[in-house]
Design a protein around this motif. Sequence first.
Motif, PDB file in Angstrom:
ATOM      1  N   UNK A 175       1.703 -16.564 -22.768  1.00 32.98           N
ATOM      2  CA  UNK A 175       1.723 -16.843 -23.649  1.00 32.98           C
ATOM      3  C   UNK A 175       0.734 -16.247 -24.568  1.00 32.98           C
ATOM      4  N   UNK A 176      -0.402 -17.328 -23.932  1.00 35.15           N
ATOM      5  CA  UNK A 176      -1.477 -17.911 -24.596  1.00 35.15           C
ATOM      6  C   UNK A 176      -2.585 -16.804 -24.366  1.00 35.15           C
ATOM      7  N   UNK A 177      -1.468 -15.295 -23.018  1.00 34.76           N
ATOM      8  CA  UNK A 177      -2.932 -14.585 -22.955  1.00 34.76           C
ATOM      9  C   UNK A 177      -2.729 -13.410 -24.259  1.00 34.76           C
ATOM     10  N   UNK A 178      -1.100 -13.394 -24.423  1.00 31.45           N
ATOM     11  CA  UNK A 178      -0.965 -12.133 -25.448  1.00 31.45           C
ATOM     12  C   UNK A 178      -1.481 -10.889 -25.464  1.00 31.45           C
ATOM     13  N   UNK A 179      -1.053  -9.972 -24.424  1.00 35.35           N
ATOM     14  CA  UNK A 179      -1.091  -8.588 -24.715  1.00 35.35           C
ATOM     15  C   UNK A 179      -1.736  -8.573 -23.603  1.00 35.35           C
ATOM     16  N   UNK A 180      -2.536  -9.126 -22.925  1.00 37.94           N
ATOM     17  CA  UNK A 180      -3.312  -9.470 -21.800  1.00 37.94           C
ATOM     18  C   UNK A 180      -2.043  -9.537 -20.565  1.00 37.94           C
ATOM     19  N   UNK A 181      -0.966  -9.799 -20.722  1.00 42.13           N
ATOM     20  CA  UNK A 181      -0.234 -10.147 -19.848  1.00 42.13           C
ATOM     21  C   UNK A 181       0.254  -8.635 -18.803  1.00 42.13           C
ATOM     22  N   UNK A 182       0.717  -8.676 -17.876  1.00 37.32           N
ATOM     23  CA  UNK A 182       1.025  -7.360 -16.700  1.00 37.32           C
ATOM     24  C   UNK A 182       2.053  -7.164 -17.346  1.00 37.32           C
ATOM     25  N   UNK A 183       2.758  -5.845 -16.608  1.00 34.87           N
ATOM     26  CA  UNK A 183       4.468  -5.141 -16.817  1.00 34.87           C
ATOM     27  C   UNK A 183       5.138  -6.249 -16.461  1.00 34.87           C
ATOM     28  N   UNK A 184       4.563  -6.832 -14.815  1.00 36.36           N
ATOM     29  CA  UNK A 184       5.562  -6.854 -13.975  1.00 36.36           C
ATOM     30  C   UNK A 184       4.728  -8.152 -13.308  1.00 36.36           C
ATOM     31  N   UNK A 185       5.112  -9.505 -12.531  1.00 38.65           N
ATOM     32  CA  UNK A 185       3.915 -10.842 -12.105  1.00 38.65           C
ATOM     33  C   UNK A 185       3.508  -9.962 -10.322  1.00 38.65           C
ATOM     34  N   UNK A 186       4.787  -9.196  -9.791  1.00 38.93           N
ATOM     35  CA  UNK A 186       5.325  -8.531  -8.466  1.00 38.93           C
ATOM     36  C   UNK A 186       3.885  -7.747  -7.828  1.00 38.93           C
ATOM     37  N   UNK A 187       3.444  -7.680  -6.871  1.00 35.88           N
ATOM     38  CA  UNK A 187       2.319  -6.826  -6.267  1.00 35.88           C
ATOM     39  C   UNK A 187       3.206  -5.699  -6.352  1.00 35.88           C
ATOM     40  N   UNK A 188       2.574  -4.329  -7.046  1.00 36.13           N
ATOM     41  CA  UNK A 188       3.337  -2.871  -6.615  1.00 36.13           C
ATOM     42  C   UNK A 188       2.117  -2.297  -5.508  1.00 36.13           C
ATOM     43  N   UNK A 189       3.483  -1.939  -4.634  1.00 31.94           N
ATOM     44  CA  UNK A 189       2.815  -1.192  -3.789  1.00 31.94           C
ATOM     45  C   UNK A 189       3.984  -0.492  -3.050  1.00 31.94           C
ATOM     46  N   UNK A 202      13.232 -30.286  -6.327  1.00 31.53           N
ATOM     47  CA  UNK A 202      12.507 -28.770  -5.626  1.00 31.53           C
ATOM     48  C   UNK A 202      13.392 -28.136  -6.958  1.00 31.53           C
ATOM     49  N   UNK A 203      14.621 -28.807  -7.504  1.00 30.62           N
ATOM     50  CA  UNK A 203      14.664 -27.502  -8.732  1.00 30.62           C
ATOM     51  C   UNK A 203      14.398 -27.324  -9.873  1.00 30.62           C
ATOM     52  N   UNK A 204      13.670 -28.171  -9.833  1.00 28.52           N
ATOM     53  CA  UNK A 204      12.875 -28.916 -11.049  1.00 28.52           C
ATOM     54  C   UNK A 204      11.274 -28.641 -10.821  1.00 28.52           C
ATOM     55  N   UNK A 205      10.810 -29.079  -9.621  1.00 30.83           N
ATOM     56  CA  UNK A 205       9.581 -28.255  -9.585  1.00 30.83           C
ATOM     57  C   UNK A 205       9.646 -27.121 -10.344  1.00 30.83           C
ATOM     58  N   UNK A 206      10.531 -25.776  -9.352  1.00 31.38           N
ATOM     59  CA  UNK A 206       9.950 -24.681  -9.060  1.00 31.38           C
ATOM     60  C   UNK A 206      10.684 -24.366 -10.682  1.00 31.38           C
ATOM     61  N   UNK A 207      11.032 -24.860 -11.516  1.00 35.32           N
ATOM     62  CA  UNK A 207      11.114 -24.994 -13.238  1.00 35.32           C
ATOM     63  C   UNK A 207      10.739 -25.167 -13.868  1.00 35.32           C
ATOM     64  N   UNK A 208       9.616 -26.100 -13.489  1.00 29.77           N
ATOM     65  CA  UNK A 208       8.622 -26.573 -14.781  1.00 29.77           C
ATOM     66  C   UNK A 208       7.481 -25.947 -14.029  1.00 29.77           C
ATOM     67  N   UNK A 209       7.462 -25.508 -12.720  1.00 34.14           N
ATOM     68  CA  UNK A 209       5.915 -24.516 -11.920  1.00 34.14           C
ATOM     69  C   UNK A 209       6.339 -22.877 -12.817  1.00 34.14           C
ATOM     70  N   UNK A 210       7.387 -22.179 -13.354  1.00 32.51           N
ATOM     71  CA  UNK A 210       8.013 -21.522 -14.342  1.00 32.51           C
ATOM     72  C   UNK A 210       7.767 -21.050 -15.261  1.00 32.51           C
ATOM     73  N   UNK A 211       7.860 -22.943 -16.350  1.00 30.78           N
ATOM     74  CA  UNK A 211       7.669 -22.638 -17.377  1.00 30.78           C
ATOM     75  C   UNK A 211       6.383 -22.633 -17.402  1.00 30.78           C
TER      76      UNK A 211
END
Length: 68
Positions: A19-33, A3-12
Amino acid sequence: MTTSKRLADRKVEKFEKNITRRGAVPETTAKKGSNYPVGPILIGFFVFVVVGSSLFQIIRTATSGGMA
C-alpha cells in the motif's frame, strides 16, 4: 500465537508494505517463469487421445448409417 495467526499477520504486513509503495507494486508476487505443471509430451498425448477418439466416433457414426 497460532500458526494461522502468524501467517495472517505476515500477509497483512506484506499488504501494508505494498500500500505504501503506491504504483510501484508488481502485478503479481509470484515468480514468473516457463514452469508449466504438465510437460509438452503429456499435452501432446492428451490432444492425441481427444482428437483420435473424436475421429473414431465420427467414422463409427458414418459407417453405421446415422445415430447408433
